[in-house]
Structure formats: structure tokens, C-alpha cells
Design a protein around this motif. Sequence first.
Motif, PDB file in Angstrom:
ATOM      1  N   ARG A  80       3.098  12.278  -9.644  1.00  0.00           N
ATOM      2  CA  ARG A  80       2.301  13.410  -9.599  1.00  0.00           C
ATOM      3  C   ARG A  80       3.415  14.773  -9.815  1.00  0.00           C
ATOM      4  O   ARG A  80       3.284  15.670 -10.461  1.00  0.00           O
ATOM      5  CB  ARG A  80       1.690  13.984  -8.452  1.00  0.00           C
ATOM      6  CG  ARG A  80       0.112  13.316  -8.557  1.00  0.00           C
ATOM      7  CD  ARG A  80      -0.675  13.824  -7.314  1.00  0.00           C
ATOM      8  NE  ARG A  80      -0.154  13.501  -6.176  1.00  0.00           N
ATOM      9  CZ  ARG A  80      -0.608  12.357  -5.450  1.00  0.00           C
ATOM     10  NH1 ARG A  80      -1.375  11.477  -5.860  1.00  0.00           N
ATOM     11  NH2 ARG A  80       0.063  12.131  -4.168  1.00  0.00           N
ATOM     12  N   VAL A  81       4.535  14.499  -9.340  1.00  0.00           N
ATOM     13  CA  VAL A  81       5.869  15.615  -9.149  1.00  0.00           C
ATOM     14  C   VAL A  81       6.443  15.285 -10.524  1.00  0.00           C
ATOM     15  O   VAL A  81       7.218  16.244 -10.990  1.00  0.00           O
ATOM     16  CB  VAL A  81       6.666  15.379  -8.037  1.00  0.00           C
ATOM     17  CG1 VAL A  81       5.655  15.750  -6.674  1.00  0.00           C
ATOM     18  CG2 VAL A  81       7.305  14.340  -7.854  1.00  0.00           C
ATOM     19  N   SER A  82       6.342  14.314 -11.144  1.00  0.00           N
ATOM     20  CA  SER A  82       7.481  13.893 -12.335  1.00  0.00           C
ATOM     21  C   SER A  82       6.898  14.352 -13.503  1.00  0.00           C
ATOM     22  O   SER A  82       7.231  14.516 -14.588  1.00  0.00           O
ATOM     23  CB  SER A  82       7.880  12.604 -12.737  1.00  0.00           C
ATOM     24  OG  SER A  82       6.531  11.714 -12.690  1.00  0.00           O
ATOM     25  N   ARG A 105       0.879  -1.404  -0.192  1.00  0.00           N
ATOM     26  CA  ARG A 105       0.003  -0.069  -0.118  1.00  0.00           C
ATOM     27  C   ARG A 105       0.845   1.265   0.061  1.00  0.00           C
ATOM     28  O   ARG A 105       0.459   2.237  -0.669  1.00  0.00           O
ATOM     29  CB  ARG A 105      -1.047  -0.145   1.224  1.00  0.00           C
ATOM     30  CG  ARG A 105      -1.992   1.155   1.337  1.00  0.00           C
ATOM     31  CD  ARG A 105      -3.091   0.850   2.210  1.00  0.00           C
ATOM     32  NE  ARG A 105      -2.554   1.193   3.534  1.00  0.00           N
ATOM     33  CZ  ARG A 105      -2.517   2.245   4.389  1.00  0.00           C
ATOM     34  NH1 ARG A 105      -3.040   3.291   3.804  1.00  0.00           N
ATOM     35  NH2 ARG A 105      -2.190   2.205   5.657  1.00  0.00           N
ATOM     36  N   PHE A 106       1.946   1.282   0.888  1.00  0.00           N
ATOM     37  CA  PHE A 106       2.777   2.410   0.931  1.00  0.00           C
ATOM     38  C   PHE A 106       3.557   2.663  -0.293  1.00  0.00           C
ATOM     39  O   PHE A 106       3.735   3.763  -0.660  1.00  0.00           O
ATOM     40  CB  PHE A 106       3.793   2.196   2.011  1.00  0.00           C
ATOM     41  CG  PHE A 106       5.004   3.265   1.873  1.00  0.00           C
ATOM     42  CD1 PHE A 106       4.632   4.587   2.553  1.00  0.00           C
ATOM     43  CD2 PHE A 106       6.181   3.100   1.739  1.00  0.00           C
ATOM     44  CE1 PHE A 106       5.453   5.646   2.451  1.00  0.00           C
ATOM     45  CE2 PHE A 106       7.048   3.918   1.693  1.00  0.00           C
ATOM     46  CZ  PHE A 106       6.853   5.353   1.866  1.00  0.00           C
ATOM     47  N   SER A 107       4.108   1.464  -0.954  1.00  0.00           N
ATOM     48  CA  SER A 107       4.764   1.625  -2.269  1.00  0.00           C
ATOM     49  C   SER A 107       3.592   2.220  -3.459  1.00  0.00           C
ATOM     50  O   SER A 107       4.232   2.792  -4.187  1.00  0.00           O
ATOM     51  CB  SER A 107       5.236   0.261  -2.863  1.00  0.00           C
ATOM     52  OG  SER A 107       6.215  -0.275  -1.916  1.00  0.00           O
ATOM     53  N   GLN A 108       2.682   1.825  -3.407  1.00  0.00           N
ATOM     54  CA  GLN A 108       1.524   2.305  -4.369  1.00  0.00           C
ATOM     55  C   GLN A 108       1.236   3.743  -4.317  1.00  0.00           C
ATOM     56  O   GLN A 108       1.106   4.580  -5.169  1.00  0.00           O
ATOM     57  CB  GLN A 108       0.212   1.577  -4.501  1.00  0.00           C
ATOM     58  CG  GLN A 108       0.418   0.054  -4.958  1.00  0.00           C
ATOM     59  CD  GLN A 108      -0.757  -0.701  -4.574  1.00  0.00           C
ATOM     60  OE1 GLN A 108      -1.742  -0.466  -3.868  1.00  0.00           O
ATOM     61  NE2 GLN A 108      -0.787  -1.961  -5.200  1.00  0.00           N
ATOM     62  N   ASP A 109       1.061   4.224  -2.999  1.00  0.00           N
ATOM     63  CA  ASP A 109       0.975   5.549  -2.436  1.00  0.00           C
ATOM     64  C   ASP A 109       2.195   6.427  -2.882  1.00  0.00           C
ATOM     65  O   ASP A 109       1.814   7.550  -3.667  1.00  0.00           O
ATOM     66  CB  ASP A 109       0.509   5.770  -1.218  1.00  0.00           C
ATOM     67  CG  ASP A 109      -0.869   5.080  -0.616  1.00  0.00           C
ATOM     68  OD1 ASP A 109      -1.720   4.912  -1.630  1.00  0.00           O
ATOM     69  OD2 ASP A 109      -1.023   4.963   0.383  1.00  0.00           O
ATOM     70  N   LEU A 110       3.268   5.854  -2.638  1.00  0.00           N
ATOM     71  CA  LEU A 110       4.403   6.593  -2.998  1.00  0.00           C
ATOM     72  C   LEU A 110       4.384   6.916  -4.614  1.00  0.00           C
ATOM     73  O   LEU A 110       4.942   7.887  -5.093  1.00  0.00           O
ATOM     74  CB  LEU A 110       5.771   5.976  -2.507  1.00  0.00           C
ATOM     75  CG  LEU A 110       6.949   6.690  -2.585  1.00  0.00           C
ATOM     76  CD1 LEU A 110       6.803   8.105  -2.116  1.00  0.00           C
ATOM     77  CD2 LEU A 110       8.160   5.822  -1.806  1.00  0.00           C
ATOM     78  N   ALA A 111       4.422   5.626  -5.292  1.00  0.00           N
ATOM     79  CA  ALA A 111       4.517   5.750  -6.652  1.00  0.00           C
ATOM     80  C   ALA A 111       3.526   6.792  -7.325  1.00  0.00           C
ATOM     81  O   ALA A 111       3.999   7.546  -8.105  1.00  0.00           O
ATOM     82  CB  ALA A 111       4.091   4.483  -7.273  1.00  0.00           C
TER      83      ALA A 111
END
Length: 70
Positions: free
Chosen positions: A67-69, A56-62
Motif C-alpha cells: 500500500r505504501v509503495s 500471518r504477520f508476514s502476509q499482513d506486513l507485505a
Amino acid sequence: VRMPVCEAMADLEDGLLPGGAFAELCAGLGVPFFDHQRSDYRTLDAIHLSESEGRRFSQDLARQLERVSG
């Protein structure tokens, strides 16, 4: 990225290096800072995420990175 940890570990980390220091460093370098230290991800032992929480964390961070890229 400041990783998610339990509340007691977050307090310890903040005592050693306040979260604002990371944000200031990243701002000075012109890079985004993602602070997940005091988030709702559950840890197994204060610092390690369970397999499902890690996913879940990995998906949220991705999503944040996308968004920033642009």
C-alpha cells in the motif's frame, strides 16, 4: 516495523523507548512506521511468533508495504 510482543513485553519496551519515539523518528526520515507491538498476534514466549502467526504477520506486513509503495 515494531514487532508484535505480549502485553508485559510491550510495557517493558515502552518504558525503555516509548512507541511515539519510533513514530517521530520515522516521520522525520520520511519513512512509514508500522506499529504491531500491541496487536492480536499470539506469541510463544512473549516475543516469538508461532509459525502460523509468523506467516500471518508476514502476509499482513507485505500488504501494508504494498500500500505504501504504490
